[in-house]
Design a protein around this motif. Structure first.
Motif, PDB file in Angstrom:
ATOM      1  N   ASP A   1      -8.911  10.338 -17.220  1.00  0.00           N
ATOM      2  CA  ASP A   1      -8.802   8.969 -17.348  1.00  0.00           C
ATOM      3  C   ASP A   1      -7.875   8.462 -18.204  1.00  0.00           C
ATOM      4  O   ASP A   1      -7.141   7.461 -17.565  1.00  0.00           O
ATOM      5  CB  ASP A   1     -10.164   8.653 -17.838  1.00  0.00           C
TER       6      ASP A   1
ATOM      7  N   HIS B   1      -4.766   5.999 -16.415  1.00  0.00           N
ATOM      8  CA  HIS B   1      -4.497   4.783 -16.967  1.00  0.00           C
ATOM      9  C   HIS B   1      -2.768   4.872 -17.159  1.00  0.00           C
ATOM     10  O   HIS B   1      -2.320   3.652 -16.977  1.00  0.00           O
ATOM     11  CB  HIS B   1      -5.224   4.709 -18.291  1.00  0.00           C
TER      12      HIS B   1
ATOM     13  N   THR C   1      -0.964   4.497 -13.882  1.00  0.00           N
ATOM     14  CA  THR C   1      -1.375   3.103 -13.078  1.00  0.00           C
ATOM     15  C   THR C   1      -1.157   1.868 -14.104  1.00  0.00           C
ATOM     16  O   THR C   1      -1.358   0.833 -14.061  1.00  0.00           O
ATOM     17  CB  THR C   1      -2.696   3.222 -12.789  1.00  0.00           C
TER      18      THR C   1
ATOM     19  N   ARG D   1      -7.554  -2.782 -11.718  1.00  0.00           N
ATOM     20  CA  ARG D   1      -8.477  -1.727 -11.430  1.00  0.00           C
ATOM     21  C   ARG D   1      -9.633  -2.324 -10.692  1.00  0.00           C
ATOM     22  O   ARG D   1     -10.325  -1.780  -9.648  1.00  0.00           O
ATOM     23  CB  ARG D   1      -9.017  -1.076 -12.726  1.00  0.00           C
TER      24      ARG D   1
ATOM     25  N   ARG E   1     -10.932  -1.315  -7.070  1.00  0.00           N
ATOM     26  CA  ARG E   1     -12.338  -0.540  -6.865  1.00  0.00           C
ATOM     27  C   ARG E   1     -12.828  -1.438  -5.667  1.00  0.00           C
ATOM     28  O   ARG E   1     -13.983  -0.895  -4.923  1.00  0.00           O
ATOM     29  CB  ARG E   1     -13.153  -0.805  -8.199  1.00  0.00           C
TER      30      ARG E   1
END
Length: 204
Positions: free
Chosen positions: A34, A38, A41, A68, A72
């Protein structure tokens, strides 16, 4: 001898990050995919040009980072879009995770991968798997508290993940995270002793 990797996984709200911190407190190096995602991105992140080319400027925030929430919403109900997103991100995350792992030293390392069992390329990197498991009501309670999402939204995310019982079936070992932090720390300490014996000194 190559550093042995423990693949740490679990459903949303299971407590993966807390378990990873507990391993880190014991001196175990940790790479969290994760965190890698991050970085890739974020503003100027290596994944952003390909993401914007594939999904348009609507998924890029004013600071250049991935939006995000917008992404999503875009991929959640669209399997083709989700596959396109994963096709861009997963190879980059895997390559950067490998790079970070290669720089580590220690008796063993922990690689945190939320979708470990769903992604064979990551599964191939680990010597053993450790699942953080929690009752579904605990998962929902934790995610609602930290993110503000509605319980039904959390249930929808959980429904899209590998079923809990299937994760338990596939895992080499399980840590149960339904109670207090002290009890969780005891479980992590026990696993740490086991990994020191079995991974750091496999001949013993």
């Amino acid at each position: 001898m190559a550093l042995k990797i423990v693949g740490l996984t679990g459903g949303i709200g299971s407590g993966k990050s807390t378990v990873a911190r507990l391993f880190a407190d014991l001196g175990v190096p940790v790479v969290d995919t994760d965190d890698v995602a991050h970085a890739l991105t974020g503003p100027g992140g290596a994944a952003m040009p390909a993401l914007v080319a594939a999904f348009g400027d609507a998924v890029r925030r004013a600071d250049g980072a991935l939006d995000r929430a917008a992404m999503r919403d875009r991929v959640f109900a669209d399997p083709a879009a989700r596959a396109r997103l994963e096709g861009i991100l997963h190879p980059l995350i895997l390559a950067e995770s490998r790079r970070r792992l290669a720089e580590l030293s220690g008796p063993y390392a922990v690689l945190v991968v939320p979708l470990l069992f769903e992604t064979p390329a990551f599964l191939a990197e680990v010597a053993t798997t450790l699942l953080v498991d929690a009752d579904e009501d605990k998962q929902i309670e934790r995610v609602v508290a930290r993110s503000g999402l509605a319980p039904d939204a959390v249930r929808a995310i959980m429904a899209a993940q590998l079923p809990r019982e299937e994760r338990r079936r596939r895992a080499d070992a399980v840590i149960v995270n339904n109670d207090d932090l002290a009890g969780l720390a005891l479980q992590v300490a026990a696993k740490h002793r086991y990994y020191l014996a079995k991974l750091a000194n496999p001949s013993e």
